[in-house]
Design a protein around this motif. Structure first.
Motif, PDB file in Angstrom:
ATOM      1  N   THR A   6       0.063  11.940   6.319  1.00 46.25           N
ATOM      2  CA  THR A   6       1.251  11.165   6.720  1.00 46.25           C
ATOM      3  C   THR A   6       2.104  10.714   5.536  1.00 46.25           C
ATOM      4  OG1 THR A   6      -0.011   9.105   6.684  1.00 46.25           O
ATOM      5  CG2 THR A   6       0.065  10.310   8.772  1.00 46.25           C
ATOM      6  N   ILE A   7       1.837  11.207   4.355  1.00 44.17           N
ATOM      7  CA  ILE A   7       2.531  10.866   3.109  1.00 44.17           C
ATOM      8  C   ILE A   7       2.114   9.478   2.619  1.00 44.17           C
ATOM      9  CG2 ILE A   7       4.724  10.644   1.881  1.00 44.17           C
ATOM     10  CD1 ILE A   7       5.948  12.533   3.918  1.00 44.17           C
ATOM     11  N   VAL A   8       2.276   8.452   3.474  1.00 42.10           N
ATOM     12  CA  VAL A   8       1.798   7.115   3.125  1.00 42.10           C
ATOM     13  C   VAL A   8       0.996   6.556   4.296  1.00 42.10           C
ATOM     14  CG1 VAL A   8       3.657   6.559   1.510  1.00 42.10           C
ATOM     15  CG2 VAL A   8       3.930   6.048   3.942  1.00 42.10           C
ATOM     16  N   ALA A   9       0.113   5.594   3.983  1.00 38.88           N
ATOM     17  CA  ALA A   9      -0.705   4.971   5.024  1.00 38.88           C
ATOM     18  C   ALA A   9      -1.042   3.555   4.602  1.00 38.88           C
ATOM     19  CB  ALA A   9      -1.979   5.792   5.260  1.00 38.88           C
ATOM     20  N   LEU A  10      -1.618   2.791   5.538  1.00 35.30           N
ATOM     21  CA  LEU A  10      -2.033   1.425   5.241  1.00 35.30           C
ATOM     22  C   LEU A  10      -3.253   1.440   4.324  1.00 35.30           C
ATOM     23  CD1 LEU A  10      -1.553  -1.615   5.948  1.00 35.30           C
ATOM     24  CD2 LEU A  10      -3.266  -1.327   7.750  1.00 35.30           C
ATOM     25  N   GLY A  11      -3.237   0.542   3.327  1.00 40.73           N
ATOM     26  CA  GLY A  11      -4.340   0.465   2.385  1.00 40.73           C
ATOM     27  C   GLY A  11      -5.569  -0.219   2.963  1.00 40.73           C
ATOM     28  N   ASN A  12      -6.569  -0.408   2.114  1.00 44.98           N
ATOM     29  CA  ASN A  12      -7.838  -1.019   2.496  1.00 44.98           C
ATOM     30  C   ASN A  12      -7.722  -2.535   2.403  1.00 44.98           C
ATOM     31  OD1 ASN A  12     -10.458  -1.769   2.963  1.00 44.98           O
ATOM     32  ND2 ASN A  12     -11.278  -0.887   1.075  1.00 44.98           N
ATOM     33  N   LEU A  13      -7.611  -3.205   3.560  1.00 45.11           N
ATOM     34  CA  LEU A  13      -7.410  -4.646   3.565  1.00 45.11           C
ATOM     35  C   LEU A  13      -8.660  -5.420   3.160  1.00 45.11           C
ATOM     36  CD1 LEU A  13      -5.254  -5.068   6.803  1.00 45.11           C
ATOM     37  CD2 LEU A  13      -4.488  -4.871   4.435  1.00 45.11           C
ATOM     38  N   SER A  14      -9.819  -4.741   3.124  1.00 47.72           N
ATOM     39  CA  SER A  14     -11.042  -5.426   2.705  1.00 47.72           C
ATOM     40  C   SER A  14     -11.218  -5.434   1.190  1.00 47.72           C
ATOM     41  CB  SER A  14     -12.268  -4.768   3.357  1.00 47.72           C
ATOM     42  OG  SER A  14     -12.410  -3.416   2.915  1.00 47.72           O
ATOM     43  N   ASP A  15     -10.365  -4.677   0.487  1.00 46.51           N
ATOM     44  CA  ASP A  15     -10.418  -4.680  -0.974  1.00 46.51           C
ATOM     45  C   ASP A  15      -9.927  -6.036  -1.480  1.00 46.51           C
ATOM     46  OD1 ASP A  15      -8.939  -4.305  -3.709  1.00 46.51           O
ATOM     47  OD2 ASP A  15     -10.252  -2.558  -3.549  1.00 46.51           O
ATOM     48  N   PRO A  16     -10.677  -6.676  -2.387  1.00 45.41           N
ATOM     49  CA  PRO A  16     -10.285  -8.017  -2.864  1.00 45.41           C
ATOM     50  C   PRO A  16      -8.868  -8.073  -3.429  1.00 45.41           C
ATOM     51  CG  PRO A  16     -12.511  -7.500  -3.563  1.00 45.41           C
ATOM     52  CD  PRO A  16     -11.954  -6.242  -2.965  1.00 45.41           C
ATOM     53  N   LYS A  17      -8.452  -7.026  -4.127  1.00 47.17           N
ATOM     54  CA  LYS A  17      -7.113  -7.018  -4.711  1.00 47.17           C
ATOM     55  C   LYS A  17      -6.036  -6.972  -3.636  1.00 47.17           C
ATOM     56  CE  LYS A  17      -8.400  -4.857  -9.120  1.00 47.17           C
ATOM     57  NZ  LYS A  17      -8.172  -3.715 -10.025  1.00 47.17           N
ATOM     58  N   THR A  18      -6.234  -6.095  -2.643  1.00 42.45           N
ATOM     59  CA  THR A  18      -5.270  -6.015  -1.545  1.00 42.45           C
ATOM     60  C   THR A  18      -5.262  -7.303  -0.742  1.00 42.45           C
ATOM     61  OG1 THR A  18      -5.647  -3.631  -1.412  1.00 42.45           O
ATOM     62  CG2 THR A  18      -4.565  -4.672   0.467  1.00 42.45           C
ATOM     63  N   LEU A  19      -6.449  -7.850  -0.504  1.00 47.28           N
ATOM     64  CA  LEU A  19      -6.555  -9.106   0.236  1.00 47.28           C
ATOM     65  C   LEU A  19      -5.814 -10.224  -0.487  1.00 47.28           C
ATOM     66  CD1 LEU A  19      -7.741 -10.755   2.560  1.00 47.28           C
ATOM     67  CD2 LEU A  19      -9.807 -11.089   1.174  1.00 47.28           C
ATOM     68  N   LEU A  20      -5.946 -10.274  -1.805  1.00 46.63           N
ATOM     69  CA  LEU A  20      -5.239 -11.294  -2.586  1.00 46.63           C
ATOM     70  C   LEU A  20      -3.728 -11.136  -2.439  1.00 46.63           C
ATOM     71  CD1 LEU A  20      -5.262 -13.626  -4.635  1.00 46.63           C
ATOM     72  CD2 LEU A  20      -5.284 -11.907  -6.465  1.00 46.63           C
ATOM     73  N   ALA A  21      -3.255  -9.897  -2.482  1.00 43.27           N
ATOM     74  CA  ALA A  21      -1.823  -9.651  -2.339  1.00 43.27           C
ATOM     75  C   ALA A  21      -1.315 -10.084  -0.963  1.00 43.27           C
ATOM     76  CB  ALA A  21      -1.524  -8.174  -2.579  1.00 43.27           C
ATOM     77  N   LYS A  70       3.337  -1.120  -2.593  1.00 51.56           N
ATOM     78  CA  LYS A  70       2.465  -0.158  -3.276  1.00 51.56           C
ATOM     79  C   LYS A  70       1.567  -0.869  -4.294  1.00 51.56           C
ATOM     80  CE  LYS A  70       2.791   3.873  -6.357  1.00 51.56           C
ATOM     81  NZ  LYS A  70       2.381   3.181  -7.604  1.00 51.56           N
ATOM     82  N   ASN A  71       2.152  -1.764  -5.092  1.00 53.30           N
ATOM     83  CA  ASN A  71       1.363  -2.502  -6.077  1.00 53.30           C
ATOM     84  C   ASN A  71       0.339  -3.421  -5.415  1.00 53.30           C
ATOM     85  OD1 ASN A  71       2.903  -1.266  -7.997  1.00 53.30           O
ATOM     86  ND2 ASN A  71       4.038  -3.087  -8.618  1.00 53.30           N
ATOM     87  N   ALA A  72       0.661  -3.884  -4.214  1.00 53.97           N
ATOM     88  CA  ALA A  72      -0.252  -4.759  -3.480  1.00 53.97           C
ATOM     89  C   ALA A  72      -1.423  -3.990  -2.876  1.00 53.97           C
ATOM     90  CB  ALA A  72       0.511  -5.493  -2.378  1.00 53.97           C
ATOM     91  N   GLY A  73      -1.310  -2.669  -2.830  1.00 55.87           N
ATOM     92  CA  GLY A  73      -2.349  -1.865  -2.193  1.00 55.87           C
ATOM     93  C   GLY A  73      -2.189  -1.785  -0.690  1.00 55.87           C
ATOM     94  N   LEU A  74      -1.086  -2.318  -0.166  1.00 51.47           N
ATOM     95  CA  LEU A  74      -0.841  -2.275   1.267  1.00 51.47           C
ATOM     96  C   LEU A  74      -0.364  -0.895   1.708  1.00 51.47           C
ATOM     97  CD1 LEU A  74       0.815  -5.754   1.886  1.00 51.47           C
ATOM     98  CD2 LEU A  74      -1.235  -4.870   3.000  1.00 51.47           C
ATOM     99  N   ILE A  75       0.248  -0.153   0.800  1.00 47.78           N
ATOM    100  CA  ILE A  75       0.677   1.213   1.059  1.00 47.78           C
ATOM    101  C   ILE A  75      -0.012   2.123   0.051  1.00 47.78           C
ATOM    102  CG2 ILE A  75       2.616   2.819   0.964  1.00 47.78           C
ATOM    103  CD1 ILE A  75       4.402   0.654   2.020  1.00 47.78           C
ATOM    104  N   VAL A  76      -0.652   3.163   0.559  1.00 46.96           N
ATOM    105  CA  VAL A  76      -1.364   4.109  -0.306  1.00 46.96           C
ATOM    106  C   VAL A  76      -0.960   5.528   0.070  1.00 46.96           C
ATOM    107  CG1 VAL A  76      -3.331   2.575  -0.681  1.00 46.96           C
ATOM    108  CG2 VAL A  76      -3.352   4.147   1.270  1.00 46.96           C
ATOM    109  N   PRO A  77      -1.127   6.491  -0.844  1.00 43.45           N
ATOM    110  CA  PRO A  77      -0.807   7.886  -0.523  1.00 43.45           C
ATOM    111  C   PRO A  77      -1.740   8.436   0.559  1.00 43.45           C
ATOM    112  CG  PRO A  77      -1.015   7.544  -2.897  1.00 43.45           C
ATOM    113  CD  PRO A  77      -1.540   6.316  -2.236  1.00 43.45           C
ATOM    114  N   ASP A  78      -1.188   9.353   1.356  1.00 47.01           N
ATOM    115  CA  ASP A  78      -1.986  10.000   2.393  1.00 47.01           C
ATOM    116  C   ASP A  78      -1.489  11.424   2.571  1.00 47.01           C
ATOM    117  OD1 ASP A  78      -2.355  10.718   5.489  1.00 47.01           O
ATOM    118  OD2 ASP A  78      -3.915   9.283   4.918  1.00 47.01           O
ATOM    119  N   GLN A  79      -2.394  12.394   2.527  1.00 47.50           N
ATOM    120  CA  GLN A  79      -1.990  13.797   2.609  1.00 47.50           C
ATOM    121  C   GLN A  79      -1.377  14.140   3.959  1.00 47.50           C
ATOM    122  OE1 GLN A  79      -5.347  16.231   1.543  1.00 47.50           O
ATOM    123  NE2 GLN A  79      -4.914  16.085  -0.650  1.00 47.50           N
TER     124      GLN A  79
END
Length: 445
Positions: A174-189, A163-172
């Motif tokens: 499916t409850i959770v979903a894959l985050g945005n891998l193009s985001d620099p923060k998620t990419l760094l994680a 969750k902190n890595a941005g790899l898992i994000v909330p989704d209405q």
């Protein structure tokens, strides 16, 4: 002049030999110092991770950095001098996440009341150790549930890491979903997870710490890491957290399961670490008991009390102590060396406080993987064993609470054993705990 130079060295060697019984334990001062350095390098990542995790719990990161260093130093020093064990302690992974994301985040406790709860869990640990109740609890709780608690905490902190890595994000939907891998923060994680995982897989000494530092540097060109003005500086103030705990605020029936969950999680983690590490050192006697075990457990319990007073979450014995043991550490001198290094670390606060959360998120995931390994000890082919154990494991991440998973798992175990005609095999203490947790859910939760 040469005689005067040699004499103090001889006296020092004699003191170390006499106090730590080096020869009796098959070690030397040089070996113990090397072991202390090795243990410190493998666990120093907590200095970088803990301020970020507890910052999410409303605590000042500079104060947490200092509390982390001093809690680790004080408790490890006590372990070395009092119990003569080569074990090192520091604020525990998993319990710090529970503090920040559940006690403060989900339960809406103020951080100082949460510190009060940590303090009370430490006091309980001290009492049960001194009175012998510790042995009763260890006998009462079945081994599968002990393994389940460790595995559940592992999944819980891995979930938080993702969750902190941005790899898992909330989704209405499916409850959770894959985050945005193009985001620099998620990419760094993601880069950090691969890098740190590779270092750990290759068994590089201090791989976790090195992975965090390298990920932090990679974050500079990605615009995620903000470099500090310098590497060293005067230590930050501890005033924001030192002796700020609210013990009276934590003395509520509604916090009963939380306080006991902190205690149980710390207890199981400590017992597992002690047995696992001590089995490599000759510290287990013929009956399978830990030599000087009560002293070591008392030192561990005191660590949590001291840590809460300083302003950090539960302090516990680190399994990374095995790294020092593997290179020959056998006595408390190893722990003393680790304690000194933690104190020396306080001048490196600019580096610790510059580390972004995306660089430490992989450490949470990897520690979670290590803890989840205890799943292999659960016999899933035996439904009576698997049912309560699985509930304990799965409910911790799904309810986002260690205490709820532990409580419901204990209740399920007592009920399923009783209703299946095997109630006589359950220790009376388990029935008592199940009743207390049931009353909590019925009248308080």
């Amino acid at each position: 002049m040469n005689r005067e130079a040699v004499a103090p060295a001889a006296d020092q060697g004699g003191f170390l030999e006499k106090y730590f019984h080096l020869t009796e334990n098959g070690t030397t001062a040089r070996t113990e110092i090397l072991a202390g350095l090795t243990t410190f390098v493998t666990m120093a990542y907590i200095i970088l991770v803990n301020p970020i995790v507890l910052k999410a719990g409303g605590l000042d990161p500079g104060a947490v950095f200092m509390a982390t260093c001093f809690a680790a130093a004080a408790s490890t020093l006590f372990m070395g001098l009092y119990a003569n064990y080569p074990f090192a302690l520091a604020p525990g992974m998993g319990l710090n996440a529970f503090f920040a994301y559940v006690m403060v985040g989900a339960m809406k406790l103020d951080p100082y009341t949460a510190l009060g709860a940590v303090f009370l869990s430490g006091i309980i640990a001290v009492i049960v150790t001194l009175t012998g109740l510790r042995e009763l609890l260890i006998r009462a709780i079945p081994l599968p549930l002990k393994h389940a608690v460790g595995a559940g905490i592992g999944l819980f902190i891995a979930f938080i890491g993702l969750k902190n890595a941005g790899l898992i994000v909330p989704d209405q939907a499916t409850i959770v979903a894959l985050g945005n891998l193009s985001d620099p923060k998620t990419l760094l994680a993601v880069i950090g997870l691969i890098l740190t995982g590779t270092l750990v897989a290759r068994r590089v000494k201090g791989g976790m710490l090195l992975g965090i530092l390298l990920t932090t540097l990679i974050g500079v060109p990605l615009g995620v890491t903000k470099l500090p003005a310098g590497v060293i500086s005067p230590p930050p103030s501890m005033a924001a957290g030192f002796l700020k705990l609210n013990v009276l605020g934590a003395l509520k029936w509604s916090l009963f399961p939380t306080i006991f969950s902190l205690f149980f999680a710390d207890l199981f983690d400590t017992i597992g670490t002690f047995v696992g590490v001590a089995s490599r050192t000759g510290m287990i006697d013929e009956q399978g008991n830990l030599k000087r075990g009560n002293k070591a457990l008392f030192a561990d319990s005191i660590g949590t009390v001291v840590g809460a007073l300083l302003g950090t979450s539960n302090t516990t014995t680190y399994v990374e102590s095995a790294a020092g043991v593997s290179v020959g550490g056998r006595t408390g001198l190893t722990a003393v060396v680790v304690a000194i290094l933690f104190v020396l670390s306080i001048v490196f606060s600019p580096v610790a406080l510059a580390v972004p959360g995306e660089a430490t998120a992989p450490a949470l995931v990897i520690v979670g993987i290590f803890m989840a390994a205890s799943l292999t000890e659960i016999k899933f082919g035996d439904f009576l064993e698997a049912f309560p154990a699985f509930l304990t494991v799965i409910l911790m991440p799904l309810t986002f609470s260690i205490s709820l998973g532990l409580s419901l798992g204990f209740i399920a175990y007592a009920l399923v054993m009783l209703l299946s005609g095997k109630g006589a095999q359950v220790h009376w203490m388990m029935y008592l705990l199940a009743i207390l947790f049931t009353l909590y859910f019925a009248f308080i939760h």
